[in-house]
Scaffold this motif. Structure first.
Motif, mmCIF file in Angstrom:
data_model
loop_
_atom_site.group_PDB
_atom_site.id
_atom_site.type_symbol
_atom_site.label_atom_id
_atom_site.label_comp_id
_atom_site.label_asym_id
_atom_site.label_seq_id
_atom_site.Cartn_x
_atom_site.Cartn_y
_atom_site.Cartn_z
ATOM 1 N N UNK A 1 -5.092 4.619 -15.642
ATOM 2 C CA UNK A 1 -5.868 3.860 -14.670
ATOM 3 C C UNK A 1 -5.464 4.370 -13.289
ATOM 4 N N UNK A 2 -6.396 4.304 -12.339
ATOM 5 C CA UNK A 2 -6.135 4.838 -11.015
ATOM 6 C C UNK A 2 -6.964 4.112 -9.962
ATOM 7 N N UNK A 3 -6.594 4.285 -8.706
ATOM 8 C CA UNK A 3 -7.357 3.690 -7.616
ATOM 9 C C UNK A 3 -8.549 4.571 -7.243
ATOM 10 N N UNK A 4 -8.392 5.875 -7.428
ATOM 11 C CA UNK A 4 -9.480 6.804 -7.112
ATOM 12 C C UNK A 4 -10.259 7.135 -8.378
ATOM 13 N N UNK A 5 -11.249 7.974 -8.266
ATOM 14 C CA UNK A 5 -11.973 8.395 -9.463
ATOM 15 C C UNK A 5 -11.035 9.228 -10.340
ATOM 16 N N UNK A 6 -11.046 8.989 -11.645
ATOM 17 C CA UNK A 6 -10.162 9.744 -12.527
ATOM 18 C C UNK A 6 -10.312 11.265 -12.398
ATOM 19 N N UNK A 7 -11.536 11.749 -12.241
ATOM 20 C CA UNK A 7 -11.736 13.199 -12.128
ATOM 21 C C UNK A 7 -11.056 13.760 -10.879
ATOM 22 N N UNK A 8 -11.020 12.968 -9.799
ATOM 23 C CA UNK A 8 -10.354 13.417 -8.576
ATOM 24 C C UNK A 8 -8.844 13.513 -8.791
ATOM 25 N N UNK A 9 -8.285 12.556 -9.522
ATOM 26 C CA UNK A 9 -6.853 12.583 -9.807
ATOM 27 C C UNK A 9 -6.502 13.758 -10.722
ATOM 28 N N UNK A 10 -7.334 14.017 -11.717
ATOM 29 C CA UNK A 10 -7.108 15.158 -12.620
ATOM 30 C C UNK A 10 -7.129 16.458 -11.820
ATOM 31 N N UNK A 11 -8.117 16.613 -10.957
ATOM 32 C CA UNK A 11 -8.234 17.821 -10.131
ATOM 33 C C UNK A 11 -7.022 17.980 -9.210
ATOM 34 N N UNK A 12 -6.611 16.855 -8.592
ATOM 35 C CA UNK A 12 -5.472 16.897 -7.663
ATOM 36 C C UNK A 12 -4.174 17.242 -8.397
ATOM 37 N N UNK A 13 -3.976 16.686 -9.610
ATOM 38 C CA UNK A 13 -2.718 16.939 -10.304
ATOM 39 C C UNK A 13 -2.662 18.253 -11.059
ATOM 40 N N UNK A 14 -3.806 18.701 -11.615
ATOM 41 C CA UNK A 14 -3.770 19.915 -12.430
ATOM 42 C C UNK A 14 -4.355 21.141 -11.737
ATOM 43 N N UNK A 15 -5.205 20.903 -10.730
ATOM 44 C CA UNK A 15 -5.833 22.017 -10.040
ATOM 45 C C UNK A 15 -7.123 22.493 -10.695
ATOM 46 N N UNK A 16 -7.503 21.878 -11.824
ATOM 47 C CA UNK A 16 -8.751 22.242 -12.501
ATOM 48 C C UNK A 16 -9.627 21.003 -12.670
ATOM 49 N N UNK A 17 -10.929 21.247 -12.824
ATOM 50 C CA UNK A 17 -11.859 20.136 -13.060
ATOM 51 C C UNK A 17 -11.529 19.476 -14.395
ATOM 52 N N UNK A 18 -11.921 18.235 -14.544
ATOM 53 C CA UNK A 18 -11.697 17.485 -15.782
ATOM 54 C C UNK A 18 -12.333 18.220 -16.960
ATOM 55 N N UNK A 19 -11.561 18.404 -18.019
ATOM 56 C CA UNK A 19 -12.039 19.102 -19.210
ATOM 57 C C UNK A 19 -12.495 18.133 -20.296
#
Length: 58
Positions: free
Chosen positions: A29-47
């Protein structure tokens, strides 16, 4: 192109005011959109993005 979580079957809304959005595929769970958090943490778009099926549409 950025992933639109609102159109993903894994996206959900929570009752947690501090973390109102979630992703069932990544199980967080997150405050921002999950895809934005995935991109920020991994550097790639959500797979895990999967277009949700809307009743009455194919």
């Amino acid at each position: 192109m950025a992933v639109n979580c609102f159109r993903c079957r894994h996206f959900f809304t929570t009752w947690d005011a501090n973390h109102p959005r979630g992703c069932k595929a990544y199980q967080f769970k997150t405050q921002e959109l999950p895809s934005a958090l995935v991109k920020k943490s991994s550097g790639v778009e959500c797979l895990k993005f999967e277009l949700k099926q809307v009743e009455g549409r194919k």
